[in-house]
Design a protein around this motif. Structure first.
Motif, PDB file in Angstrom:
ATOM      1  N   ASN A   5       0.812  -1.222   0.000  1.00 35.12           N
ATOM      2  CA  ASN A   5       0.000   0.000   0.000  1.00 35.12           C
ATOM      3  C   ASN A   5       0.847   1.274   0.000  1.00 35.12           C
ATOM      4  OD1 ASN A   5      -2.378  -1.562   0.067  1.00 35.12           O
ATOM      5  ND2 ASN A   5      -2.247  -1.722   2.279  1.00 35.12           N
ATOM      6  N   TYR A   7       2.579   4.595  -1.941  1.00 36.04           N
ATOM      7  CA  TYR A   7       2.067   5.542  -2.924  1.00 36.04           C
ATOM      8  C   TYR A   7       3.062   5.869  -4.036  1.00 36.04           C
ATOM      9  CZ  TYR A   7      -1.610   6.039   0.532  1.00 36.04           C
ATOM     10  OH  TYR A   7      -2.638   5.795   1.419  1.00 36.04           O
ATOM     11  N   SER A  40       4.182   6.789   3.189  1.00 41.79           N
ATOM     12  CA  SER A  40       2.775   6.650   2.786  1.00 41.79           C
ATOM     13  C   SER A  40       1.866   6.648   4.004  1.00 41.79           C
ATOM     14  CB  SER A  40       2.588   5.369   1.966  1.00 41.79           C
ATOM     15  OG  SER A  40       3.379   5.395   0.798  1.00 41.79           O
ATOM     16  N   ARG A  41       2.247   5.927   5.062  1.00 43.54           N
ATOM     17  CA  ARG A  41       1.434   5.903   6.285  1.00 43.54           C
ATOM     18  C   ARG A  41       1.480   7.263   6.992  1.00 43.54           C
ATOM     19  NH1 ARG A  41       1.071   2.100   3.698  1.00 43.54           N
ATOM     20  NH2 ARG A  41      -0.326   3.667   2.826  1.00 43.54           N
ATOM     21  N   ASP A  44      -1.065   9.257   5.230  1.00 47.21           N
ATOM     22  CA  ASP A  44      -2.392   8.844   5.700  1.00 47.21           C
ATOM     23  C   ASP A  44      -2.724   9.493   7.037  1.00 47.21           C
ATOM     24  OD1 ASP A  44      -2.423   7.133   3.519  1.00 47.21           O
ATOM     25  OD2 ASP A  44      -2.097   5.316   4.704  1.00 47.21           O
ATOM     26  N   ARG A  49      -6.705  10.441   5.436  1.00 46.46           N
ATOM     27  CA  ARG A  49      -7.262   9.757   4.271  1.00 46.46           C
ATOM     28  C   ARG A  49      -6.316   8.642   3.837  1.00 46.46           C
ATOM     29  NH1 ARG A  49     -11.394  12.801   2.254  1.00 46.46           N
ATOM     30  NH2 ARG A  49     -11.343  15.031   2.572  1.00 46.46           N
ATOM     31  N   THR A  50      -6.870   7.670   3.078  1.00 47.00           N
ATOM     32  CA  THR A  50      -6.025   6.642   2.473  1.00 47.00           C
ATOM     33  C   THR A  50      -6.273   6.608   0.975  1.00 47.00           C
ATOM     34  OG1 THR A  50      -7.673   4.907   2.859  1.00 47.00           O
ATOM     35  CG2 THR A  50      -5.972   5.191   4.542  1.00 47.00           C
ATOM     36  N   TYR A  52      -5.637   3.716  -0.932  1.00 49.73           N
ATOM     37  CA  TYR A  52      -5.701   2.309  -1.314  1.00 49.73           C
ATOM     38  C   TYR A  52      -6.993   1.776  -0.719  1.00 49.73           C
ATOM     39  CZ  TYR A  52      -4.068   1.429   3.452  1.00 49.73           C
ATOM     40  OH  TYR A  52      -3.951   1.412   4.818  1.00 49.73           O
ATOM     41  N   ARG A  54      -9.647  -0.366   1.172  1.00 52.15           N
ATOM     42  CA  ARG A  54      -9.733  -1.256   2.324  1.00 52.15           C
ATOM     43  C   ARG A  54     -11.148  -1.814   2.366  1.00 52.15           C
ATOM     44  NH1 ARG A  54      -9.235   3.467   4.345  1.00 52.15           N
ATOM     45  NH2 ARG A  54     -10.632   3.088   6.079  1.00 52.15           N
ATOM     46  N   ASP A  72     -15.408   7.889   7.685  1.00 54.60           N
ATOM     47  CA  ASP A  72     -14.260   7.686   6.805  1.00 54.60           C
ATOM     48  C   ASP A  72     -14.739   7.872   5.373  1.00 54.60           C
ATOM     49  OD1 ASP A  72     -11.706   7.105   5.933  1.00 54.60           O
ATOM     50  OD2 ASP A  72     -11.642   5.086   6.750  1.00 54.60           O
ATOM     51  N   CYS A 135     -11.833   4.380   1.182  1.00 53.78           N
ATOM     52  CA  CYS A 135     -10.628   5.109   0.804  1.00 53.78           C
ATOM     53  C   CYS A 135     -11.041   6.381   0.072  1.00 53.78           C
ATOM     54  CB  CYS A 135      -9.713   4.270  -0.089  1.00 53.78           C
ATOM     55  SG  CYS A 135     -10.475   3.729  -1.628  1.00 53.78           S
TER      56      CYS A 135
END
Length: 197
Positions: A5, A7, A40-41, A44, A49-50, A52, A54, A72, A135
Motif C-alpha cells: 500500500n 504511494y 505513505s502511512r 495517511d 485519508r487513504t 488504497y 480497504r 471515513d 478510501c
C-alpha cells in the motif's frame, strides 16, 4: 520485501536518487521500500485519508434523520445492513456527494418506506453496518505520489547530510537530525487532502 500500500514504487525512488539500475544495485532496496511505506502511512495519518482500497465493514449509530454521516471516506458500497438485520437495497438510498467522490453520507430517499432501525433490543449504538471499499481513491493521485517521493528522498539524503534545511545535528551514532524532514511542498499536498472532521 515488497511495498504494501505504498504511494510510489521502488523504481521511481531509485530513479530520483540516481541509484544504478544497470547493473542493479539492490543493497538498499529493503530500506527504500520501508521508507516508502512509512512515508505513505505518514501521509495517511497527517491527512486523515487513504489512497488504497480497504474492504471492511464499519458500524454506525442510528441517526435522528434520514442521513447517516460516515466516519471515513467511502468509495463503493457492498451492502448496508439496518439495525433490525435487514439489508437496505441500493434503490432506497443515495450516497453523497451525488456527483463526486469520495462519499461521506448515506441518505435514505424521501419516497422510501425504509427508515433507520434499532436492533431487536432497541439499541441504537453501532447497529447499522456499512460494508464497502473505504478510501479517498483506490490509487494515489500524482500529487500524493510526488509528496511521498519528496519525503522519502529528503529523508534518505538527510542520512548523509545532503539537502538538509535548517541547522542539522549529527548524533554520536552518526545519525543526521534535521528540523525539517518533511519538505514544505509535501506539507502543502497533505494540507490539500486533509480530511475535515
Amino acid at each position: 520485501m515488497t511495498i504494501t500500500n505504498g504511494y510510489t514504487t521502488l523504481d521511481n525512488i531509485k530513479a530520483l536518487l540516481r541509484i544504478k539500475t544497470t547493473p542493479a544495485d539492490t543493497t538498499e532496496d529493503a530500506l527504500l521500500e520501508r521508507m516508502v511505506e512509512d512515508a505513505s502511512r505518514l501521509f495517511d495519518g497527517e491527512s486523515g485519508r487513504t489512497f488504497y482500497a480497504r474492504s471492511e465493514t464499519r458500524y454506525f449509530d442510528v441517526p435522528t434523520g434520514r442521513s447517516l454521516w460516515l466516519d471515513d471516506d467511502l468509495l463503493t458500497v457492498t451492502a448496508i445492513t439496518n439495525g433490525d438485520g435487514t439489508e437496505i437495497a441500493d434503490t432506497e438510498y443515495f450516497l453523497e456527494p451525488r456527483n463526486g467522490s469520495p462519499k461521506y453520507k448515506i441518505t435514505l430517499k424521501q419516497a422510501s418506506t425504509v427508515r433507520w432501525a434499532t436492533d431487536g433490543s432497541g439499541n441504537t449504538e453501532g447497529v447499522i453496518a456499512v460494508e464497502g471499499s473505504w478510501c479517498y481513491a483506490s490509487s494515489a493521485p500524482a500529487d500524493v505520489r510526488g509528496a511521498v517521493e519528496s519525503i522519502v528522498t529528503t529523508t534518505y539524503r538527510s542520512r548523509y547530510g545532503q539537502n538538509v534545511q535548517g541547522a542539522a545535528q549529527v548524533t554520536a551514532a552518526g545519525v543526521v537530525i534535521t528540523p525539517q524532514d518533511i519538505p514544505a511542498e509535501a506539507w502543502a499536498v497533505i494540507r490539500r487532502y486533509r480530511r475535515i472532521v
